[in-house]
Scaffold this motif. Structure first.
Motif, short mmCIF file in Angstrom:
data_model
loop_
_atom_site.label_atom_id
_atom_site.label_comp_id
_atom_site.label_asym_id
_atom_site.label_seq_id
_atom_site.Cartn_x
_atom_site.Cartn_y
_atom_site.Cartn_z
N ALA A 259 0.84 -1.20 0.00
CA ALA A 259 0.00 0.00 0.00
C ALA A 259 0.87 1.24 0.00
CB ALA A 259 -0.94 0.02 1.20
N VAL A 260 0.40 2.26 -0.70
CA VAL A 260 1.02 3.58 -0.66
C VAL A 260 0.19 4.44 0.29
CG1 VAL A 260 1.53 5.68 -1.98
CG2 VAL A 260 1.97 3.42 -2.98
N VAL A 261 0.88 5.09 1.23
CA VAL A 261 0.21 5.98 2.19
C VAL A 261 0.71 7.40 1.92
CG1 VAL A 261 -0.34 6.41 4.62
CG2 VAL A 261 0.25 4.08 3.85
N PRO A 262 -0.05 8.19 1.15
CA PRO A 262 0.40 9.52 0.77
C PRO A 262 0.00 10.57 1.80
CG PRO A 262 -1.65 9.08 -0.33
CD PRO A 262 -1.35 7.85 0.52
N HIS A 263 0.69 11.70 1.76
CA HIS A 263 0.18 12.88 2.44
C HIS A 263 -1.22 13.15 1.92
CE1 HIS A 263 -0.56 16.90 3.71
NE2 HIS A 263 -0.40 17.40 2.50
N VAL A 286 -6.52 6.61 1.63
CA VAL A 286 -6.96 7.98 1.82
C VAL A 286 -7.87 8.03 3.04
CG1 VAL A 286 -8.25 9.92 0.84
CG2 VAL A 286 -6.78 8.51 -0.64
N TYR A 287 -7.53 8.92 3.98
CA TYR A 287 -8.29 9.09 5.21
C TYR A 287 -8.37 10.59 5.54
CZ TYR A 287 -7.68 4.08 6.17
OH TYR A 287 -7.70 2.72 6.10
N MET A 288 -9.15 11.34 4.80
CA MET A 288 -9.19 12.78 5.05
C MET A 288 -10.58 13.38 4.99
SD MET A 288 -7.63 14.43 1.50
CE MET A 288 -7.79 16.09 2.15
N ASN A 289 -11.60 12.62 4.62
CA ASN A 289 -12.90 13.25 4.34
C ASN A 289 -13.53 13.88 5.59
OD1 ASN A 289 -13.58 10.69 5.49
ND2 ASN A 289 -15.61 10.85 4.61
N ASP A 290 -13.19 13.37 6.78
CA ASP A 290 -13.79 13.92 8.00
C ASP A 290 -12.81 14.70 8.86
OD1 ASP A 290 -12.34 11.65 8.68
OD2 ASP A 290 -13.70 11.08 10.31
N ILE A 291 -11.56 14.90 8.37
CA ILE A 291 -10.57 15.66 9.15
C ILE A 291 -9.80 16.68 8.31
CG2 ILE A 291 -10.28 13.87 10.90
CD1 ILE A 291 -7.66 13.08 9.51
N GLY A 292 -9.84 16.56 7.00
CA GLY A 292 -9.14 17.49 6.14
C GLY A 292 -7.66 17.18 6.00
N ASN A 293 -6.96 18.15 5.43
CA ASN A 293 -5.51 18.07 5.25
C ASN A 293 -4.87 18.49 6.57
OD1 ASN A 293 -2.79 18.77 4.76
ND2 ASN A 293 -3.20 19.40 2.67
N THR A 294 -4.29 17.55 7.30
CA THR A 294 -3.72 17.83 8.62
C THR A 294 -2.20 18.00 8.57
OG1 THR A 294 -3.70 15.45 9.11
CG2 THR A 294 -5.60 16.73 9.89
N SER A 296 1.51 17.86 8.64
CA SER A 296 2.51 16.87 9.06
C SER A 296 1.89 15.65 9.72
CB SER A 296 3.51 17.51 10.02
OG SER A 296 2.88 17.97 11.21
N CYS A 297 0.63 15.77 10.14
CA CYS A 297 -0.03 14.66 10.85
C CYS A 297 -0.74 13.69 9.92
CB CYS A 297 -1.06 15.22 11.84
SG CYS A 297 -0.37 16.32 13.08
N SER A 298 -0.85 14.01 8.64
CA SER A 298 -1.76 13.24 7.79
C SER A 298 -1.30 11.80 7.59
CB SER A 298 -1.93 13.94 6.44
OG SER A 298 -0.77 13.83 5.63
N ILE A 299 0.00 11.56 7.42
CA ILE A 299 0.47 10.19 7.20
C ILE A 299 0.35 9.33 8.46
CG2 ILE A 299 2.48 8.77 6.64
CD1 ILE A 299 3.30 10.89 4.61
N PRO A 300 0.82 9.79 9.63
CA PRO A 300 0.64 8.93 10.81
C PRO A 300 -0.83 8.70 11.16
CG PRO A 300 1.54 11.09 11.42
CD PRO A 300 1.64 10.97 9.94
N ILE A 301 -1.70 9.70 10.93
CA ILE A 301 -3.12 9.47 11.19
C ILE A 301 -3.66 8.42 10.24
CG2 ILE A 301 -5.41 10.50 11.02
CD1 ILE A 301 -4.27 13.07 12.16
N ALA A 302 -3.26 8.47 8.97
CA ALA A 302 -3.71 7.45 8.01
C ALA A 302 -3.26 6.06 8.45
CB ALA A 302 -3.18 7.77 6.62
N LEU A 303 -2.03 5.95 8.93
CA LEU A 303 -1.54 4.66 9.41
C LEU A 303 -2.34 4.18 10.62
CD1 LEU A 303 2.32 5.26 9.13
CD2 LEU A 303 0.97 3.62 7.79
N ALA A 304 -2.58 5.09 11.56
CA ALA A 304 -3.32 4.70 12.76
C ALA A 304 -4.75 4.29 12.41
CB ALA A 304 -3.32 5.86 13.75
N ARG A 305 -5.39 5.01 11.51
CA ARG A 305 -6.76 4.67 11.14
C ARG A 305 -6.82 3.36 10.36
NH1 ARG A 305 -10.41 9.92 9.58
NH2 ARG A 305 -11.03 10.31 11.74
N ALA A 306 -5.81 3.12 9.54
CA ALA A 306 -5.75 1.82 8.86
C ALA A 306 -5.64 0.70 9.87
CB ALA A 306 -4.56 1.80 7.90
N GLY A 307 -4.87 0.93 10.94
CA GLY A 307 -4.78 -0.07 12.00
C GLY A 307 -6.11 -0.29 12.70
N GLU A 308 -6.84 0.79 12.94
CA GLU A 308 -8.16 0.68 13.58
C GLU A 308 -9.12 -0.15 12.73
OE1 GLU A 308 -7.99 5.09 15.76
OE2 GLU A 308 -9.25 4.74 13.99
#
Length: 343
Positions: A259-263, A286-294, A296-308
């Protein structure tokens, strides 16, 4: 010893702002248009008195409580933000004191935005694998909303605030982070900038004059200004080449990446990149529809949400790609092997 990612936690401010609210405020800026261009339906906004350090500390406290760990177990803090509490001292020093990291711990700020997490991972790997640190907290936090003029619908509909904290430690096992590819093009610095507030153009006694661009977006020199077309063009030009260079450096093809996890830049950018890379949605997260462009936080949040969601599996090969303000970009590979106390 190699650096390994053990765990990731993230935190979002309580206050929300929906794209429906923006559509009501800006006639002609319909909900469909916002969704098409940004991919964002809702963002989290820091409180008036809530700074990046506040989000960072709360996020780290949540992480430590969940893991039943003590801040004293960490000997280095990397804090990535473009919205520091002060020009000086370094915000990392404030976070160190509030969390209770030992005074023997190193702490420093990294002033980098959308590519910041990848760059910080590179620094963390270097600190761990040269023996300068044993157990490290990599924290990202940004409150870009404080740079946004309320009358600038173009960036107001996009940027959200957040914090994320990553535990990185030394491990005798296999190498799980790297190689890295970096890139910088300062010629595009003006394409995403807050012109006023630094030493080049300090704040004066009177507020700077406000103006409206040709699209009706209002701002002044103390607010963030983005050349959307230039940022899109830069992303679609440099990111595919960055991905190809990383694959070549690692001796793999993109087919070898799970998987590619982009900003999480915007829907327009991400859809263009996914098409250029020839990936389906299952391999382009892609994990941004309910939080927007965050930022420097966008990649770690995407990883954490993928884990969830149970999408992260032990041994997965992930490609992390950050790009944006600077202009700056970077990419790395991570083999996902979190500790038992992690996700």
């Amino acid at each position: 010893m190699h650096a390994v990612i053990e765990d990731i936690e993230y935190l979002l401010p309580e206050r929300t702002e929906t794209s429906e609210e923006l559509a009501r405020q800006f006639p002609g800026w319909s909900l469909d248009k916002i969704a098409e261009r940004t991919g964002v339906l809702m963002r989290r906004i820091a409180g008036d008195d809530e700074c990046a350090s506040d989000l960072a500390v709360a996020c780290c406290e949540r992480l430590l409580a969940r893991r039943r760990e003590c801040a004293a177990d960490f000997d280095f803090l990397l804090f990535c933000t473009q919205t520091p509490d002060y020009f000086l001292p370094t915000t990392a020093c404030l976070v160190q004191e509030r969390l209770g990291l030992p005074t023997s711990a190193g702490a420093l700020d990294i002033n980098l935005g959308c590519s910041g997490y990848v760059y910080a991972l590179g620094l963390a790997k270097g600190l761990i694998e040269t023996g300068q640190a044993r157990r490290l907290l990599l924290v990202t936090a940004d409150t870009y909303s404080k740079f946004v003029h309320p009358g600038d619908k173009s960036v107001r509909a996009l940027f959200g605030d957040a914090a994320a904290a990553t535990v990185i430690s030394a491990d005798a096992g296999a190498n799980t982070i790297g190689p890295f590819v970096y890139g910088t093009d300062g010629r595009g610095a003006g394409d995403l900038i807050v012109p006023m507030g630094g030493m080049r153009e300090p704040f004066g006694d009177a507020p700077p004059e406000e103006y409206a661009d040709r699209f009706g977006n209002r701002r002044s020199a103390r607010h963030v200004r983005m050349n959307g077309k230039a940022i899109v063009d830069f992303s679609l030009r440099e990111v595919p080449q960055c991905v190809a260079t990383l694959c070549e450096r690692a001796g793999i093809t993109l087919d070898d990446v799970d998987a590619v996890v982009p900003h999480q830049a915007s829907a327009k950018v991400l859809n263009g990149l996914r098409n250029k890379l020839g990936l389906d949605e299952s391999r382009f997260w892609v994990y941004m529809n309910d939080i927007g462009n965050t930022v420097s936080c966008s990649i770690p949040i995407a990883l954490a949400r993928a884990g969830e969601q149970g999408r992260l599996r032990d041994g997965m090969r992930l490609m992390l790609v950050g790009f944006g303000v600077g202009l700056s970009w970077g990419a790395t590979l991570v083999t996902w092997r979190p500790s038992e106390s992690g996700d």
